[in-house]
Motif scaffolding. Structure first.
Motif, PDB file in Angstrom:
ATOM      1  N   LEU A 156     -26.089 -14.829 -16.891  1.00 18.15           N
ATOM      2  CA  LEU A 156     -26.955 -13.735 -15.891  1.00 18.15           C
ATOM      3  C   LEU A 156     -27.537 -14.104 -15.129  1.00 18.15           C
ATOM      4  O   LEU A 156     -27.999 -13.372 -14.323  1.00 18.15           O
ATOM      5  CB  LEU A 156     -28.603 -13.789 -17.320  1.00 18.15           C
ATOM      6  CG  LEU A 156     -28.001 -12.984 -18.900  1.00 18.15           C
ATOM      7  CD1 LEU A 156     -29.543 -12.638 -19.066  1.00 18.15           C
ATOM      8  CD2 LEU A 156     -27.623 -12.007 -18.704  1.00 18.15           C
ATOM      9  N   LEU A 157     -27.382 -15.225 -14.687  1.00 20.95           N
ATOM     10  CA  LEU A 157     -27.515 -15.707 -13.025  1.00 20.95           C
ATOM     11  C   LEU A 157     -26.235 -14.729 -11.954  1.00 20.95           C
ATOM     12  O   LEU A 157     -24.805 -15.542 -12.411  1.00 20.95           O
ATOM     13  CB  LEU A 157     -27.255 -17.994 -13.233  1.00 20.95           C
ATOM     14  CG  LEU A 157     -27.561 -17.668 -12.066  1.00 20.95           C
ATOM     15  CD1 LEU A 157     -29.591 -17.987 -11.208  1.00 20.95           C
ATOM     16  CD2 LEU A 157     -26.989 -19.148 -12.035  1.00 20.95           C
ATOM     17  N   ASP A 158     -27.312 -14.565 -11.326  1.00 22.86           N
ATOM     18  CA  ASP A 158     -26.592 -14.258  -9.640  1.00 22.86           C
ATOM     19  C   ASP A 158     -26.277 -15.136  -9.226  1.00 22.86           C
ATOM     20  O   ASP A 158     -26.427 -14.840  -8.047  1.00 22.86           O
ATOM     21  CB  ASP A 158     -27.453 -12.785  -9.171  1.00 22.86           C
ATOM     22  CG  ASP A 158     -26.618 -12.245  -8.111  1.00 22.86           C
ATOM     23  OD1 ASP A 158     -25.190 -12.820  -7.957  1.00 22.86           O
ATOM     24  OD2 ASP A 158     -26.632 -11.144  -8.110  1.00 22.86           O
ATOM     25  N   ALA A 159     -24.850 -15.938  -9.101  1.00 20.31           N
ATOM     26  CA  ALA A 159     -24.648 -17.382  -8.473  1.00 20.31           C
ATOM     27  C   ALA A 159     -24.169 -16.325  -7.270  1.00 20.31           C
ATOM     28  O   ALA A 159     -24.044 -16.823  -6.059  1.00 20.31           O
ATOM     29  CB  ALA A 159     -22.658 -16.962  -9.381  1.00 20.31           C
ATOM     30  N   THR A 160     -23.778 -15.289  -6.779  1.00 22.30           N
ATOM     31  CA  THR A 160     -23.546 -14.314  -5.402  1.00 22.30           C
ATOM     32  C   THR A 160     -24.918 -14.479  -4.316  1.00 22.30           C
ATOM     33  O   THR A 160     -25.338 -15.765  -3.328  1.00 22.30           O
ATOM     34  CB  THR A 160     -23.148 -13.157  -5.709  1.00 22.30           C
ATOM     35  OG1 THR A 160     -21.612 -13.726  -5.892  1.00 22.30           O
ATOM     36  CG2 THR A 160     -22.717 -13.280  -4.089  1.00 22.30           C
ATOM     37  N   VAL A 202     -19.018 -23.919  -6.668  1.00 21.51           N
ATOM     38  CA  VAL A 202     -20.118 -24.930  -7.368  1.00 21.51           C
ATOM     39  C   VAL A 202     -21.355 -23.839  -8.370  1.00 21.51           C
ATOM     40  O   VAL A 202     -21.614 -25.105  -9.670  1.00 21.51           O
ATOM     41  CB  VAL A 202     -21.224 -25.544  -6.550  1.00 21.51           C
ATOM     42  CG1 VAL A 202     -21.921 -26.090  -6.704  1.00 21.51           C
ATOM     43  CG2 VAL A 202     -19.893 -26.272  -5.655  1.00 21.51           C
ATOM     44  N   ILE A 203     -22.242 -22.755  -8.218  1.00 16.19           N
ATOM     45  CA  ILE A 203     -23.043 -22.925  -8.644  1.00 16.19           C
ATOM     46  C   ILE A 203     -22.645 -22.762 -10.041  1.00 16.19           C
ATOM     47  O   ILE A 203     -23.243 -22.320 -11.058  1.00 16.19           O
ATOM     48  CB  ILE A 203     -24.105 -21.586  -7.528  1.00 16.19           C
ATOM     49  CG1 ILE A 203     -24.791 -22.649  -6.970  1.00 16.19           C
ATOM     50  CG2 ILE A 203     -25.517 -20.750  -8.829  1.00 16.19           C
ATOM     51  CD1 ILE A 203     -25.808 -21.420  -5.731  1.00 16.19           C
ATOM     52  N   ALA A 237     -22.412 -22.567 -15.476  1.00 19.28           N
ATOM     53  CA  ALA A 237     -21.303 -22.038 -16.617  1.00 19.28           C
ATOM     54  C   ALA A 237     -22.499 -20.982 -18.114  1.00 19.28           C
ATOM     55  O   ALA A 237     -22.011 -20.174 -18.540  1.00 19.28           O
ATOM     56  CB  ALA A 237     -20.581 -22.855 -17.158  1.00 19.28           C
ATOM     57  N   ASP A 238     -23.399 -22.324 -18.398  1.00 24.20           N
ATOM     58  CA  ASP A 238     -23.969 -22.194 -19.473  1.00 24.20           C
ATOM     59  C   ASP A 238     -25.184 -20.300 -19.678  1.00 24.20           C
ATOM     60  O   ASP A 238     -25.893 -20.277 -20.176  1.00 24.20           O
ATOM     61  CB  ASP A 238     -24.997 -23.198 -19.811  1.00 24.20           C
ATOM     62  CG  ASP A 238     -25.657 -23.685 -19.359  1.00 24.20           C
ATOM     63  OD1 ASP A 238     -25.457 -23.539 -17.802  1.00 24.20           O
ATOM     64  OD2 ASP A 238     -26.408 -24.301 -19.865  1.00 24.20           O
ATOM     65  N   GLN A 239     -25.206 -19.882 -18.439  1.00 26.15           N
ATOM     66  CA  GLN A 239     -26.984 -19.320 -18.190  1.00 26.15           C
ATOM     67  C   GLN A 239     -25.924 -18.110 -16.731  1.00 26.15           C
ATOM     68  O   GLN A 239     -25.472 -17.731 -16.307  1.00 26.15           O
ATOM     69  CB  GLN A 239     -27.637 -19.125 -16.647  1.00 26.15           C
ATOM     70  CG  GLN A 239     -28.225 -20.768 -17.301  1.00 26.15           C
ATOM     71  CD  GLN A 239     -29.395 -21.128 -16.894  1.00 26.15           C
ATOM     72  OE1 GLN A 239     -29.651 -20.446 -15.954  1.00 26.15           O
ATOM     73  NE2 GLN A 239     -29.486 -21.743 -16.589  1.00 26.15           N
TER      74      GLN A 239
END
Length: 894
Positions: A108-112, A98-99, A104-106
């Motif tokens: 570098l975000l660590d989704a985990t 979901v995150i 999707a436009d970021q």
């Protein structure tokens, strides 16, 4: 009349009073599973002591009761519940997906990591009734709200719920009287109840249950003794020695060592305790339990299963598999023929590493198994492939669970070796993990083989596993939380530093700090952490009549300070027995710096590396070239320097076979055909790029064209020359030592003298003149050819060139007795390192040094001496040398 449950003013009940309640309608909810086990154990022990039989009430952890009750709601016709219950792992996977979609436009975000924080924030907000007014909201909180809305929408689409929503459903059913309440509910171990737990107790009470609080018989708080060992290692040794003394004095007693950092300390703890608790001359250790549950993936059988499944997935899905994946499977074993064929499999893995083989296709893999004569594994592999391909390529996790089991069974997993108790437990846990894996199907959708194995690996990494406790153990080694509520005859609590008790606050960054402070949520504020630390410390002081607390004085170079909870205690020096590791023992020294000489008449062969390692450290040369001891090489990777170097070497060989001399180079440049010649050479040499994909191969070839064009531009500016030899092999012998060498290139000058070139396709070649001027010269390729091979053949060498051929820089370094028209080439008289020697003097110095090194090696000289610390930067026999240990103790470089 019910007490005020909203204020948690519950009526207390003793264990004897609990025994008087009717067990059939009594429910005891505990704070965790450990507390439930302890209550049952103590109750049974009490009944045995009184020699009577009685029915026990139901004693379960709150989390287990919530899960069971959520399932029971499905049988209530008037209460609708979702079709699926997501495990914690499945819920995190769904949060992560979901995150990723929402952000999707970021990239570098660590989704985990964001998913972990979001799961915690979701539960924390509901458990502690965190209220965030608009003026308090932060950007992070607004992102969390978007994620939570999207997550709950996905749960609705899947007709699923997670543990947090399951709790809410059970609570709602109780409040609506859809779920009957038991006659008596006893809460055990809930020192700081959350608002949601208060709501649950109130729902029980309003449903007609008598809600009580279990008042356990508490020991009086012990007066602790304190000590401060020198460091963490000494602290563990002191605690282990204390435990050994207690168990020797009272073998039937029960003792505990408590560490706030037990997961980090577990390997040290096991090693120190095994030594301290060794029993008698046989060396057997008294049993002890270390309450650390490493991830399931760390157990060898599970690693082996995942390695074989990864190899199957890659080979069947992509038609090829990297050797690092196949090698991991071969070395892991736990399959058909594992014991009989294991040595040959290890040798095959070493061969792949040394030859730089990146990947094998299915045909080559089958051929390797045939050459290996691994008939058992070959048959098992074919059966496993058939099981793997039985059905559609993309299916759900439930069908993959069956397919993975079938493939492992076909491979002969877990192998022919008998299993011990721990092995059986590991396999049982793996089987349960596959059951949990099958339940992930609603959250994961359809998967291909590679994704299916990756999902199982993630599940194994997130599944802690610990074998069953040894019932004969009288010593428990636990963390702070595991020790809460326990009872022993003596407890040593170590590691009580000022950053552990109390610890620094760790508020969830997705929830505003003022809201967390207002809700008095755990881990949010210094006051909350201080209160928790004081409560935990008080609980520990009631755990035994004899309590020892300790804090090391330092950790590495950092001074440690004791927790303020123990800072005022006096030191008890009687606790500090002499540290066995620090005791000075008589040592007899025997300097063994010479091995047997090479036998006359029995030729020992090798490359120039024999002399180079002898110059850097004679013991390294002996270990590597006489004993065959060296570190295992890493698996080759696409784009590795050795593959790239072989590619450029062959391209240069093809080019100079065509051009032959500088006149040929000038003619190609003048005629405009040089670019075509370079392109043809690169195309012919590209077969060296083993394991490169199409795009990477194209990039590497384009890079090579530019590098070679830049190098040839430098060659065109030299004084005239002709290429005399390319990739010429030589043999050199001195006594029983025989070396095989290969010369990159030798040029002839108009006067008949020679110039020797060595291509360096990696980084900068360093400081060749300083290396060559040493009393024991290193990087000997060019000096060896000039001083030994050329003299052997009667050739006159006028210069040595190190050609750096790299995308970052194309340049030349070296030394010559004549002007070659190249920048970066020094004359002997200009090189201060050679102390004014002329060219012939330099050659004589090299010749004498090389012969000395050869004679040393032949005579078995193996002194463990390194003249420069950077000489051992690439040493592959460090365990034999152990010089790094001495340097570490002195605070130097290794």
């Amino acid at each position: 009349m019910q007490p005020d449950i909203t204020a948690w003013d519950l009526l207390g009940i003793s264990r004897d009073g609990l025994a008087d309640l009717p067990p059939a309608c009594t429910l005891v909810l505990t704070v965790n599973n450990r507390h439930a086990r302890r209550l049952v154990t103590e109750w049974v022990r009490h009944l045995n002591a009184e020699k009577r039989v009685a029915e026990l009430p139901r004693i379960v952890p709150l989390s287990a009761w919530l899960e069971e009750t959520a399932h029971a709601l499905t049988f209530l016709p008037q209460h609708e519940v979702p079709a699926y219950r997501l495990s914690s792992f499945a819920a995190q996977a769904l949060w992560t997906d979901v995150i990723r979609r929402a952000e999707a436009d970021q990239p570098l975000l660590d989704a985990t990591q964001a998913a972990r924080l979001a799961m915690d924030a979701d539960t924390l907000a509901d458990e502690w009734a965190v209220r965030v007014p608009e003026g308090m909201a932060t950007d992070e909180y607004r992102s969390f709200l978007r994620w939570r809305a999207a997550y709950r929408a996905r749960l609705g689409e899947l007709d699923a719920e997670d543990a947090n929503q399951g709790y809410a459903g059970v609570l709602q059913a109780l409040e609506q009287r859809a779920l009957p309440a038991p006659g008596h509910v006893v809460m055990a171990g809930f020192a700081t109840p959350s608002p949601r737990l208060r709501r649950l107790a109130l729902a029980f009470a309003e449903g007609g249950a008598q809600v009580l609080r279990l008042d356990e018989e508490e020991n009086a708080q012990a007066v602790p003794r304190r000590c401060q060992p020198a460091d963490r290692g000494a602290e563990w040794r002191q605690a282990a020695a204390w435990a050994a003394r207690q168990l020797s004095a009272s073998p039937e007693g029960r003792y505990a060592i408590v560490s706030p950092k037990l997961e980090e300390d577990a390997p040290l703890a096991r090693r120190v305790l095994a030594r301290a608790l060794a029993d008698g001359d046989e060396g057997a250790s008294r049993p002890f339990n270390v309450a650390v549950a490493p991830p399931l993936v760390e157990w060898p059988a599970v690693r082996a299963a995942l390695a074989w499944l990864s190899a199957l997935a890659d080979m069947t899905q992509y038609g090829a598999c990297e050797t690092r994946v196949l090698g991991a499977a071969l070395l892991a074993g736990h399959c058909a023929g594992a014991g009989i064929e294991q040595g040959a499999r290890a040798a095959l893995d070493v061969r792949w590493r040394r030859r730089g083989i990146v990947r094998l296709n299915a045909h080559d893999w089958e051929a390797e198994l045939i050459d290996l004569q691994a008939t058992r594994l070959q048959r098992a592999w074919r059966d496993a492939v058939a099981a793997w391909q039985d059905g559609p390529r993309r299916v759900g996790a439930d069908l993959w669970a069956r397919r993975l089991r079938a493939a492992l069974a076909a491979l002969g997993f877990p192998g022919p070796s008998p299993l011990d108790s721990t092995g059986f437990q590991v396999l049982a846990e793996l089987g349960e993990s596959l059951d949990r894996y099958a339940a992930l199907s609603p959250a994961t959708g359809r998967l291909d083989g590679a994704a299916a194995v990756q999902l199982l690996a993630r599940l194994a990494r997130n599944s802690p596993f610990q074998p069953q406790r040894d019932p004969n153990a009288r010593l428990d080694v636990l963390g702070l939380l595991e020790a809460e509520g326990g009872r022993w005859d003596g407890v040593w609590v170590l590691g009580l530093t000022d950053d552990v008790l109390p610890a620094a606050p760790r508020p969830n960054p997705l929830l505003p700090l003022p809201a967390l402070r207002q809700a008095q949520a755990p881990r949010a504020t210094p006051e909350r952490e201080r209160q928790w630390a004081e409560d935990m410390y008080a609980t520990l002081l009631r755990a035994a009549p004899d309590i020892v607390v300790s804090c090391a004085q330092r950790e590495g170079e950092r001074d440690l300070r004791p927790s303020p909870l123990i800072a005022g205690l006096p030191d008890d020096i009687d606790l500090l027995v002499q540290d066995a590791q620090a005791q000075a023992l008589p040592v007899e020294t025997f300097q063994d710096a010479r091995g047997p000489a090479l036998a006359q008449g029995a030729q020992t062969t090798g490359g120039l590396d024999v002399l180079d390692t002898q110059a850097r450290n004679p013991l390294w040369a002996f270990a590597r070239h006489r004993l065959g001891a060296r570190a295992m090489q890493p698996y080759a990777e696409p784009g590795a320097m050795n593959v790239r170097g072989q590619f450029l070497h062959e391209a240069l060989e093809i080019l100079w076979d065509d051009l032959r001399d500088q006149d040929g180079l000038h003619a190609a440049m003048a005629g405009g055909t040089l670019a075509a010649s370079i392109d043809a050479a690169v195309t012919r040499a590209a077969h060296q790029l083993i394991g490169y994909g199409e795009a990477l191969r194209a990039l590497e070839c384009a890079r090579a064209r530019v590098v070679l064009a830049n190098w040839l531009a430098i060659e065109a500016q030299r004084l005239p020359f002709a290429v005399a030899q390319i990739e010429q092999a030589y043999d050199w012998q001195r006594g029983p030592l025989s070396l095989s060498l290969r010369l990159d290139r030798m040029d002839t000058l108009p006067d008949g003298s020679r110039v020797i070139l060595d291509y360096k396709t990696g980084g900068a070649p360093g400081r060749p003149l300083a290396d060559w001027a040493r009393a024991r010269p290193v990087n000997l390729q060019l000096p060896f050819y000039a001083a030994v091979i050329a003299r052997q053949e009667g050739a006159d060498v006028a210069g040595l060139l190190l050609a750096q051929i790299h995308a970052r820089q194309v340049a030349v370094q070296g030394m010559a007795d004549t002007d070659l028209g190249l920048e970066g080439v020094a004359a002997p008289s200009d090189a201060e390192a050679f102390g004014g020697l002329d060219w012939q003097g330099v050659l004589a110095h090299w010749r004498a040094a090389i012969e000395t090194l050869a004679d040393e090696f032949a005579q078995g000289v193996a002194d463990n001496v390194a003249w420069r610390t950077d000489d051992l930067t690439y040493c592959d026999a460090q365990p034999f040398l152990r010089l790094d240990l001495e340097l570490d103790e002195d605070g130097g470089d290794d």
